[in-house]
Design an enzyme around this catalytic site. Sequence first.
Site, short mmCIF file in Angstrom:
data_model
loop_
_atom_site.label_atom_id
_atom_site.label_comp_id
_atom_site.label_asym_id
_atom_site.label_seq_id
_atom_site.Cartn_x
_atom_site.Cartn_y
_atom_site.Cartn_z
N LYS A 177 3.71 -68.26 9.44
CA LYS A 177 2.66 -68.72 10.37
C LYS A 177 3.52 -69.89 11.08
O LYS A 177 3.12 -70.99 9.81
CB LYS A 177 1.34 -69.63 10.44
CG LYS A 177 0.07 -69.62 11.15
CD LYS A 177 0.50 -70.78 12.13
CE LYS A 177 -0.09 -71.80 12.03
NZ LYS A 177 0.41 -73.08 12.82
N GLU A 253 5.54 -78.90 0.15
CA GLU A 253 6.43 -79.83 0.28
C GLU A 253 5.77 -80.75 1.69
O GLU A 253 5.86 -80.19 2.55
CB GLU A 253 7.95 -79.25 0.33
CG GLU A 253 8.64 -79.97 0.64
CD GLU A 253 9.19 -80.82 1.68
OE1 GLU A 253 9.84 -79.79 2.69
OE2 GLU A 253 8.80 -81.94 2.12
N CYS A 287 11.42 -85.00 6.98
CA CYS A 287 10.19 -85.36 5.78
C CYS A 287 11.24 -86.30 5.22
O CYS A 287 10.29 -87.23 4.20
CB CYS A 287 9.99 -84.39 5.46
SG CYS A 287 10.96 -83.10 4.51
N GLU A 389 3.01 -92.74 7.09
CA GLU A 389 4.01 -91.47 7.67
C GLU A 389 4.42 -91.99 8.82
O GLU A 389 2.78 -91.44 9.81
CB GLU A 389 3.97 -90.54 7.26
CG GLU A 389 5.37 -89.73 7.55
CD GLU A 389 5.08 -88.19 6.71
OE1 GLU A 389 4.03 -87.37 6.86
OE2 GLU A 389 6.72 -87.77 6.64
O1 LIG Z 1 16.87 -79.22 3.24
C1 LIG Z 1 15.80 -78.53 2.82
O2 LIG Z 1 16.13 -77.12 1.51
C2 LIG Z 1 14.61 -78.87 2.68
O3 LIG Z 1 14.13 -78.23 2.53
C3 LIG Z 1 14.53 -79.38 3.85
C4 LIG Z 1 13.08 -80.29 3.83
C5 LIG Z 1 12.52 -81.11 5.10
C6 LIG Z 1 11.76 -81.55 5.62
O4 LIG Z 1 11.34 -82.17 6.60
#
Ligand SMILES: O=C(O)C(=O)/C=C/C=C/O
Length: 485
Positions: A177, A253, A287, A389
């Site tokens: 999704k 994450e 992030c 954030e």
């Molecule tokens: O670079 C990565 O493997 C990753 O997971 C980046 C995540 C960024 C999130 O906003």
Amino acid sequence: MAAELHNVVGGTRVAGRRTFEKLDPVDGSLVAHVHEAGPDVVDAAVAAARAALDGPWGRASVAERTALLRRIADRIEERFEDFVAAEVRDTGKPEHLARELDVARAATNFRSFADTVAAAGLDSFLTELPNGRKALNYAVPKPLGVVAVIVPWNLPLLLLTWKVAPALACGNAVVVKPSEETPSTATLLAEVIAEAGAPAGVYNVVHGFGPDSAGEYLTTHRDIDGVTFTGESRTGSAIMRAVAPSVRPVSFELGGKNAAVVFADCDLEKTLDGLARSVFLNTGQVCLCTERVYVERSVFDAVANGLAERAKALRLGRPDAPDTTTGPLISQQHRKKVQSYLDLAVAEGATVLAGGSVPELGPDLAGGSWIEPTLWTGLDNSARVVREEVFGPVAALIPFDTEDDAVRLANDTDYGLAAAVWTTDLERGHRVAQQMRVGMAWVNTWYLRDLRSPFGGVGLSGIGREGGLHSMHFYTQPTNVCVQL
Ligand SMILES: O=C(O)C(=O)/C=C/C=C/O
């Protein structure tokens, strides 16, 4: 001409109960009509994934699965420009960024997890019993099953493939999704995965929103075996509630409020370049981006002025313009959120060092969701814009006096995703980085990635780790077999 993006179920395009519009964040023009998946389409997608597992895909060998991943990587590279165009249409990010980061990492993600799974051994032990007899223990990794993959709009293709590659490498089938803001690359990836020879139903796409839409129907579906999600922390909480009745595993994450700690002995020019990248990359929509910069007092002015110079030198513009460094925010709705924080910062007593408002970019970009890269001083850890954030091109600069102060200030957050430490004293770099209550701490760099290392966060920043074997631990369920010898 606007595209029409369908759901993909069992290898076929499926219309939704209605369509919604995807607008280009550069100028507000129409990118696509997207078919929203209702409960029936989500149900069909989960059933198609289950059927794939019960078919040849469920019996595929490691060699067959890793070979498929490598063909997918090759096919992504053959269709590289199609992916760049799709990513840029959805996000408005500069073309060079889509090339160097998002699409390049898509191919690399598939290759990295093909390598990891091909090389993975078994957990096994030769058990020696007190009575002198022996036993053999070995754990057989089995696919988790049907995995719900819910991914955000900031690095849509990178994060989608960061999850789909290990999921398929481990023998799962997925229902994806994508964010309603970025439907294009997930749909294009369905073509590529089919072209690479994956059986129908291994990779399915359902478009829509969260509550009362595809996201909710998918995460509450009784026949999914786990959920992997990258995105906002409060959505993570909602997904935990959705899977609670069925006690399904989750891999999250989530958000961050990442700190950089800058010591007086840092290499100033290198640090300023690294800091600017960590605050403004992808218009601050990563992030891992830095939104809090703690600076040793004696170099505070030098860092503040240097960073402000870099912020003002950024070039906001169309993705294909060669001098563009910075694109728009993803949507008018997100710009409204970021703008509310720009206003709040001033209300909380901030001095605006750079930016602070909506830029004037001429009539043809007036419909876009543009915002100025912004820096604040004069705040402390009690300010909401220092605790919450923002997820935009913003950072607060705050001075500190001692190393202990810096560690305390950086760790004073409900998040715990990433941190960066800038110092030429590497002993101190190691010491301070290890004290950061985060999943990833960088020293004299930022967002340098080894895809085998553990990636994830603590606190509001998530649950679990992704990367190399860490992803395998989520996408497989081991059966430990013990044989008396
Ligand atoms: O670079 C990565 O493997 C990753 O997971 C980046 C995540 C960024 C999130 O906003």
